[in-house]
Design a protein around this motif. Structure first.
Motif, PDB file in Angstrom:
ATOM      1  N   GLY A  58       3.262  26.879  35.293  1.00  0.00           N
ATOM      2  CA  GLY A  58       2.823  26.410  33.917  1.00  0.00           C
ATOM      3  C   GLY A  58       2.488  26.592  33.042  1.00  0.00           C
ATOM      4  N   ALA A  59       1.361  26.949  32.002  1.00  0.00           N
ATOM      5  CA  ALA A  59       0.573  27.128  30.724  1.00  0.00           C
ATOM      6  C   ALA A  59       0.559  28.589  30.328  1.00  0.00           C
ATOM      7  CB  ALA A  59      -0.132  26.101  29.871  1.00  0.00           C
ATOM      8  N   GLY A  60       0.518  28.578  31.615  1.00  0.00           N
ATOM      9  CA  GLY A  60      -0.485  30.260  31.707  1.00  0.00           C
ATOM     10  C   GLY A  60       0.921  31.000  31.736  1.00  0.00           C
ATOM     11  N   ALA A 100       1.691  31.904  28.078  1.00  0.00           N
ATOM     12  CA  ALA A 100       0.231  32.218  27.150  1.00  0.00           C
ATOM     13  C   ALA A 100       0.713  33.199  25.923  1.00  0.00           C
ATOM     14  CB  ALA A 100      -0.757  32.526  27.642  1.00  0.00           C
ATOM     15  N   GLU A 101       1.156  34.506  26.708  1.00  0.00           N
ATOM     16  CA  GLU A 101       1.286  35.403  25.978  1.00  0.00           C
ATOM     17  C   GLU A 101       2.322  35.555  25.114  1.00  0.00           C
ATOM     18  OE1 GLU A 101      -0.113  39.070  28.909  1.00  0.00           O
ATOM     19  OE2 GLU A 101       1.075  37.029  30.280  1.00  0.00           O
ATOM     20  N   PHE A 129      -3.921  24.814  28.555  1.00  0.00           N
ATOM     21  CA  PHE A 129      -4.030  23.572  28.176  1.00  0.00           C
ATOM     22  C   PHE A 129      -5.426  23.428  28.603  1.00  0.00           C
ATOM     23  CE2 PHE A 129       0.348  22.376  29.409  1.00  0.00           C
ATOM     24  CZ  PHE A 129       0.220  21.621  27.941  1.00  0.00           C
ATOM     25  N   ARG A 130      -6.413  24.285  29.157  1.00  0.00           N
ATOM     26  CA  ARG A 130      -7.683  24.069  30.166  1.00  0.00           C
ATOM     27  C   ARG A 130      -8.002  25.646  29.947  1.00  0.00           C
ATOM     28  NH1 ARG A 130      -4.336  21.008  32.505  1.00  0.00           N
ATOM     29  NH2 ARG A 130      -4.810  19.016  32.663  1.00  0.00           N
ATOM     30  N   TRP A 147      -6.333  21.139  24.058  1.00  0.00           N
ATOM     31  CA  TRP A 147      -6.508  19.329  23.642  1.00  0.00           C
ATOM     32  C   TRP A 147      -7.962  19.804  22.771  1.00  0.00           C
ATOM     33  CZ3 TRP A 147      -2.946  16.872  24.696  1.00  0.00           C
ATOM     34  CH2 TRP A 147      -1.788  17.219  25.752  1.00  0.00           C
ATOM     35  N   GLN A 153       6.211  22.895  34.482  1.00  0.00           N
ATOM     36  CA  GLN A 153       5.702  21.902  33.521  1.00  0.00           C
ATOM     37  C   GLN A 153       5.155  21.697  32.590  1.00  0.00           C
ATOM     38  OE1 GLN A 153       1.219  21.571  36.448  1.00  0.00           O
ATOM     39  NE2 GLN A 153       1.676  23.405  37.442  1.00  0.00           N
ATOM     40  N   ASN A 154       6.329  23.418  32.007  1.00  0.00           N
ATOM     41  CA  ASN A 154       5.764  23.308  30.885  1.00  0.00           C
ATOM     42  C   ASN A 154       6.963  22.301  29.446  1.00  0.00           C
ATOM     43  OD1 ASN A 154       4.164  24.777  31.859  1.00  0.00           O
ATOM     44  ND2 ASN A 154       5.258  27.088  31.163  1.00  0.00           N
ATOM     45  N   VAL A 179       6.203  13.416  29.369  1.00  0.00           N
ATOM     46  CA  VAL A 179       5.055  12.627  30.835  1.00  0.00           C
ATOM     47  C   VAL A 179       3.897  12.692  30.182  1.00  0.00           C
ATOM     48  CG1 VAL A 179       4.554  12.309  32.533  1.00  0.00           C
ATOM     49  CG2 VAL A 179       6.868  13.087  32.755  1.00  0.00           C
ATOM     50  N   PHE A 182      -0.170  11.296  30.447  1.00  0.00           N
ATOM     51  CA  PHE A 182      -0.994  10.621  30.966  1.00  0.00           C
ATOM     52  C   PHE A 182      -0.349   9.514  31.466  1.00  0.00           C
ATOM     53  CE2 PHE A 182      -3.020  14.488  30.457  1.00  0.00           C
ATOM     54  CZ  PHE A 182      -2.609  14.998  31.316  1.00  0.00           C
ATOM     55  N   ASP A 193      -2.136  34.845  38.550  1.00  0.00           N
ATOM     56  CA  ASP A 193      -3.037  33.743  37.490  1.00  0.00           C
ATOM     57  C   ASP A 193      -3.914  35.077  38.129  1.00  0.00           C
ATOM     58  OD1 ASP A 193      -3.174  30.824  36.636  1.00  0.00           O
ATOM     59  OD2 ASP A 193      -5.297  31.948  36.274  1.00  0.00           O
ATOM     60  N   ALA A 216      -3.066  38.459  37.800  1.00  0.00           N
ATOM     61  CA  ALA A 216      -2.780  39.470  36.580  1.00  0.00           C
ATOM     62  C   ALA A 216      -2.089  38.273  35.754  1.00  0.00           C
ATOM     63  CB  ALA A 216      -1.795  40.323  37.645  1.00  0.00           C
ATOM     64  N   SER A 217      -1.832  38.739  34.515  1.00  0.00           N
ATOM     65  CA  SER A 217      -0.948  38.088  34.100  1.00  0.00           C
ATOM     66  C   SER A 217       0.233  38.216  34.252  1.00  0.00           C
ATOM     67  CB  SER A 217      -1.653  38.595  32.016  1.00  0.00           C
ATOM     68  OG  SER A 217      -1.263  39.534  31.705  1.00  0.00           O
TER      69      SER A 217
HETATM   70  P1  OAD Z   1      -3.234  24.667  32.015  1.00  0.00           P
HETATM   71  O1  OAD Z   1      -4.098  25.217  30.901  1.00  0.00           O
HETATM   72  O2  OAD Z   1      -4.673  23.862  32.768  1.00  0.00           O
HETATM   73  O3  OAD Z   1      -3.411  25.939  33.360  1.00  0.00           O
HETATM   74  C1  OAD Z   1      -3.288  27.667  33.040  1.00  0.00           C
HETATM   75  C2  OAD Z   1      -3.400  28.616  33.613  1.00  0.00           C
HETATM   76  O4  OAD Z   1      -3.105  29.730  33.309  1.00  0.00           O
HETATM   77  C3  OAD Z   1      -4.970  28.886  34.369  1.00  0.00           C
HETATM   78  O5  OAD Z   1      -4.856  28.844  35.143  1.00  0.00           O
HETATM   79  C4  OAD Z   1      -4.771  30.335  33.888  1.00  0.00           C
HETATM   80  O6  OAD Z   1      -6.131  30.791  34.371  1.00  0.00           O
HETATM   81  C5  OAD Z   1      -3.468  30.776  33.807  1.00  0.00           C
HETATM   82  N1  OAD Z   1      -3.172  31.627  32.896  1.00  0.00           N
HETATM   83  C6  OAD Z   1      -4.134  31.881  31.571  1.00  0.00           C
HETATM   84  N2  OAD Z   1      -3.867  32.693  30.677  1.00  0.00           N
HETATM   85  C7  OAD Z   1      -2.452  33.209  31.840  1.00  0.00           C
HETATM   86  C8  OAD Z   1      -1.193  34.638  31.860  1.00  0.00           C
HETATM   87  N3  OAD Z   1      -1.377  35.505  30.610  1.00  0.00           N
HETATM   88  N4  OAD Z   1      -0.581  35.120  32.372  1.00  0.00           N
HETATM   89  C9  OAD Z   1      -1.301  33.900  33.505  1.00  0.00           C
HETATM   90  N5  OAD Z   1      -1.641  32.543  33.724  1.00  0.00           N
HETATM   91  C10 OAD Z   1      -2.355  32.935  33.202  1.00  0.00           C
HETATM   92  O7  OAD Z   1      -2.157  24.765  32.528  1.00  0.00           O
HETATM   93  P2  OAD Z   1      -0.805  24.113  33.658  1.00  0.00           P
HETATM   94  O8  OAD Z   1      -1.200  24.077  35.009  1.00  0.00           O
HETATM   95  O9  OAD Z   1       0.020  24.262  32.915  1.00  0.00           O
HETATM   96  O10 OAD Z   1       1.031  18.062  31.210  1.00  0.00           O
HETATM   97  O11 OAD Z   1      -1.570  22.101  32.917  1.00  0.00           O
HETATM   98  C11 OAD Z   1      -0.753  21.077  33.536  1.00  0.00           C
HETATM   99  C12 OAD Z   1      -0.725  19.945  32.745  1.00  0.00           C
HETATM  100  O12 OAD Z   1      -1.272  19.461  32.672  1.00  0.00           O
HETATM  101  C13 OAD Z   1       0.567  20.712  32.154  1.00  0.00           C
HETATM  102  O13 OAD Z   1       1.789  20.285  32.084  1.00  0.00           O
HETATM  103  C14 OAD Z   1       0.351  19.573  30.490  1.00  0.00           C
HETATM  104  C15 OAD Z   1      -1.057  19.348  30.807  1.00  0.00           C
HETATM  105  O14 OAD Z   1      -1.692  18.145  30.774  1.00  0.00           O
HETATM  106  C16 OAD Z   1       1.361  17.719  30.212  1.00  0.00           C
HETATM  107  O15 OAD Z   1       1.441  17.574  29.000  1.00  0.00           O
HETATM  108  C17 OAD Z   1       1.979  15.921  30.412  1.00  0.00           C
END
Ligand code: OAD
Length: 230
Positions: free
Chosen positions: A10-12, A15-16, A22-23, A29, A87-88, A144, A146, A195, A213-214
């Motif tokens: 996922g987005a995490g 991130a680096e 996203f959240r 957002w 999901q990215n 994709v 929502f 995570d 961990a990151s």
């Molecule tokens: P989120 O933003 O919901 O979650 C990101 C996760 O990454 C969180 O659990 C953080 O703790 C973790 N994180 C942050 N920094 C990190 C790091 N350096 N290393 C590892 N993990 C880290 O993102 P997703 O779960 O990917 O959908 O979101 C899912 C979907 O929601 C996305 O694909 C997107 C969004 O709406 C669409 O665009 C359709």
């Protein structure tokens, strides 16, 4: 025969590399309501806002690089059969060198026809209101949104069902159906979740080890462990 590793990212993991998650505090957002920029209704209401939003994301993507987390996953391919389900919408897994990447939520570097969703084009520039498919219909980001179907979900579930090892990296597991993949992994398979906020994530899953961990430290560490086992 090589063991099968399935990785859900996922987005995490990005991130680096400099792409916001996203959240959370600096979530992508902020300043934008999800329904304005990532839904069919938002597209109907204000197409230019949606195009601008993804054009900005695409420009940012082209200015960043894969990190040690993306790269470490490539190393696993020397000893395992590896599929990355992400999901990215970025292409950082591909740029790092991963061979098999399935994009559940689409790809930022592609555009598609608003008439026929099978007309998909590689796209690295901005998408403008002038850009049309070969049938003359407006192009939209190949994302994709929502409320839309996740066409690759069935493939992703079938792949996950065959995993010997299932690794989840950097996702809040809040968005379905992607998050349900954790439950498609066989109960006997070993599961790892990397995570920095792993404590807050669900753990009602058998054989799951959470690694707080990151991505750039947690993934290379786990990869070293798995590489030492075969
Ligand atoms: P989120 O933003 O919901 O979650 C990101 C996760 O990454 C969180 O659990 C953080 O703790 C973790 N994180 C942050 N920094 C990190 C790091 N350096 N290393 C590892 N993990 C880290 O993102 P997703 O779960 O990917 O959908 O979101 C899912 C979907 O929601 C996305 O694909 C997107 C969004 O709406 C669409 O665009 C359709």
């Amino acid at each position: 025969m090589k063991k099968k590793i399935v990785v859900l990212t996922g987005a995490g993991i990005s991130a680096e590399s400099g792409i916001q998650t996203f959240r959370g505090a600096n979530g992508l957002w902020e300043g934008h309501r999800i329904e304005d920029v990532a839904s069919p209704e938002g597209w109907k209401r204000n197409r230019q806002l949606v195009l601008d939003f993804y054009n900005l994301r695409r420009r940012l993507l082209l200015s960043v690089e894969p990190n040690e987390g993306h790269k470490a996953l490539v190393e696993l391919e020397k000893k395992y059969h590896v599929v990355v389900i992400t999901q990215n919408v970025d292409d950082l897994h591909e740029r790092a060198g991963s061979s098999l990447v399935l994009h559940l939520h689409g790809e930022l570097l592609k555009a598609r026809s608003t008439l026929d969703e099978s007309l998909i084009y590689d796209w690295r520039e901005d998408i403008t209101s002038e850009d049309k498919c070969e049938l003359g219909f407006q192009l939209r980001p190949h994302i994709v949104w929502f409320g839309e179907m996740v066409p690759r979900m069935e493939d992703a579930a079938l792949i996950t069902e065959k995993a010997d090892i299932f690794i989840v990296i950097g996702t809040s597991l809040q968005v379905y159906p992607a998050a349900s993949l954790l439950y498609f992994a066989p109960s006997h398979s070993r599961k790892f979740l990397i995570d920095p906020n792993a404590d807050e994530l669900p753990s009602k899953v058998e054989n799951l080890r959470t690694i707080k961990a990151s991505a750039t430290t947690g993934v290379p560490d786990l990869v070293r462990l798995l590489m030492s086992e075969v």
